[in-house]
Design a protein around this motif. Sequence first.
Motif, mmCIF file in Angstrom:
data_model
loop_
_atom_site.group_PDB
_atom_site.id
_atom_site.type_symbol
_atom_site.label_atom_id
_atom_site.label_comp_id
_atom_site.label_asym_id
_atom_site.label_seq_id
_atom_site.Cartn_x
_atom_site.Cartn_y
_atom_site.Cartn_z
ATOM 1 N N GLY A 248 1.084 10.706 2.251
ATOM 2 C CA GLY A 248 0.112 11.443 1.469
ATOM 3 C C GLY A 248 0.759 12.339 0.433
ATOM 4 N N GLY B 129 -2.010 17.575 3.141
ATOM 5 C CA GLY B 129 -2.714 16.527 3.859
ATOM 6 C C GLY B 129 -2.881 16.796 5.341
ATOM 7 N N HIS C 248 -3.305 13.280 6.843
ATOM 8 C CA HIS C 248 -4.046 12.206 6.198
ATOM 9 C C HIS C 248 -3.084 11.429 5.313
ATOM 10 C CE1 HIS C 248 -7.877 13.600 7.644
ATOM 11 N NE2 HIS C 248 -7.676 14.799 7.130
ATOM 12 N N SER C 249 -3.036 10.112 5.493
ATOM 13 C CA SER C 249 -2.192 9.270 4.666
ATOM 14 C C SER C 249 -2.820 9.096 3.289
ATOM 15 C CB SER C 249 -1.990 7.911 5.329
ATOM 16 O OG SER C 249 -1.265 7.035 4.505
ATOM 17 N N GLN C 250 -2.008 8.645 2.331
ATOM 18 C CA GLN C 250 -2.529 8.379 0.993
ATOM 19 C C GLN C 250 -3.489 7.196 0.998
ATOM 20 O OE1 GLN C 250 0.538 8.578 -1.950
ATOM 21 N NE2 GLN C 250 -0.742 7.816 -3.595
ATOM 22 N N SER C 251 -3.308 6.246 1.904
ATOM 23 C CA SER C 251 -4.258 5.151 2.054
ATOM 24 C C SER C 251 -5.507 5.677 2.745
ATOM 25 C CB SER C 251 -3.651 4.015 2.880
ATOM 26 O OG SER C 251 -2.602 3.393 2.175
ATOM 27 N N PRO C 252 -6.693 5.444 2.188
ATOM 28 C CA PRO C 252 -7.901 6.082 2.733
ATOM 29 C C PRO C 252 -8.275 5.623 4.134
ATOM 30 C CG PRO C 252 -8.469 4.468 1.045
ATOM 31 C CD PRO C 252 -6.979 4.621 1.000
ATOM 32 N N ASP C 253 -7.731 4.495 4.607
ATOM 33 C CA ASP C 253 -8.077 4.020 5.947
ATOM 34 C C ASP C 253 -7.027 4.382 6.976
ATOM 35 O OD1 ASP C 253 -6.123 2.337 4.928
ATOM 36 O OD2 ASP C 253 -6.924 0.539 5.898
ATOM 37 N N GLU C 254 -6.022 5.198 6.605
ATOM 38 C CA GLU C 254 -4.906 5.479 7.507
ATOM 39 C C GLU C 254 -4.749 6.962 7.798
ATOM 40 O OE1 GLU C 254 -1.174 3.887 6.309
ATOM 41 O OE2 GLU C 254 -1.836 1.797 6.387
ATOM 42 N N GLY C 255 -4.327 7.241 9.028
ATOM 43 C CA GLY C 255 -3.843 8.556 9.404
ATOM 44 C C GLY C 255 -2.377 8.452 9.774
ATOM 45 N N ARG D 26 0.849 -1.202 0.000
ATOM 46 C CA ARG D 26 0.000 0.000 0.000
ATOM 47 C C ARG D 26 0.876 1.240 0.000
ATOM 48 N NH1 ARG D 26 -3.419 0.198 5.240
ATOM 49 N NH2 ARG D 26 -3.615 -2.034 4.893
ATOM 50 N N ARG E 244 -10.690 6.641 9.713
ATOM 51 C CA ARG E 244 -9.366 6.099 9.440
ATOM 52 C C ARG E 244 -8.945 5.238 10.634
ATOM 53 N NH1 ARG E 244 -6.281 8.778 5.267
ATOM 54 N NH2 ARG E 244 -7.666 10.162 4.106
#
Length: 331
Positions: A44, A226, A249-256, A40, A289
């Motif tokens: 961000g 981000g 905000h991370s680039q993965s939508p479920d992650e911070g 993954r 997230r």
Amino acid sequence: MPGPNVPRLPTGYRSAPVRPADLPEIEALLADCERELTGRPEAGAGRVAADLARPGLVPELDTVVVRDPAGVVAGWAWVDRRSVVRVRPGHRGRGLGAALLDWAETRARQVGAEQITQVVPDADAAAGVLLRSRGYRPRVTEWLLEYRTADGPPTDEPPTDGPPADGAPTDGPSGAPAGLPGVTVRPYREGDGPALHALVQDAFDEWQQRRHAYPEWAAHTVGHPGFAPAATLLALTGGRLLGATVSLHSQSPDEGWIEQLAVHPAHRRRGLARHLLHRTFRAFHALGRPVTTLGTHSATGALDLYLHVGMHVRRSSTVHRKELAHSREPR
């Protein structure tokens, strides 16, 4: 003046200094590199722009982007007191990495640097072998950690298998750390940037090589595209800032991503860092997230804190350093 520093690339590849229009393609290259190693993308958007905002870095001289015969970005590098070299999967094994290392070392020598560093994920064994063959030596270990709220966000109770991670008593019923009565925790507000910057610089003085001016720090934090103000939490008493997390905000939508965790040296070992981490995990959970990530390295001594609050190591990297022959030339 030194002549142009142009990497000697395999046939068909071409290079140029990084331009603003290249940034989205370089971001995509980095995401591809991360997917290969971890499955993954991790960081961000905006990280390349933040790197290029480093004071003293001259994009025309200190950056390079490499394109293949079809015009696709195959690699990139920059150098400014340290260096980053990345080659896209599918273009490795052709000499691009060695060419970019040569370019970076040449540029570092031009400005009189006595050493150069590269950070390589431990899972990228080939890159580690290449660096060691060129005289780089391992210096520091870095870890990427994660916390998952799959079963709901964490409470403020200490771990059941031992005392709180930083020697603190259990948090009181008010939700504030019991060791710091009168402390309140709130999200970031417009105008908090200067005080937050001062706290981070004071907290990191003991291990960072230099203090970062506000514009450089802001490019990686409150001015980053981000930036997550709702998950950037400040702990205060009487209007005085004691500690904080700075989140993206991370680039993965479920992650911070927690970019920085800082507690003023005079207020450590009272449970504040643990409390801020738990509150930030909950803030990201509320934002949809459920995974919170952060990075640390062996020089900070903070790994045990993160493990004790329930975080797990996702991957590790090694900082490699090479001593350079001193040959200062003008920019």
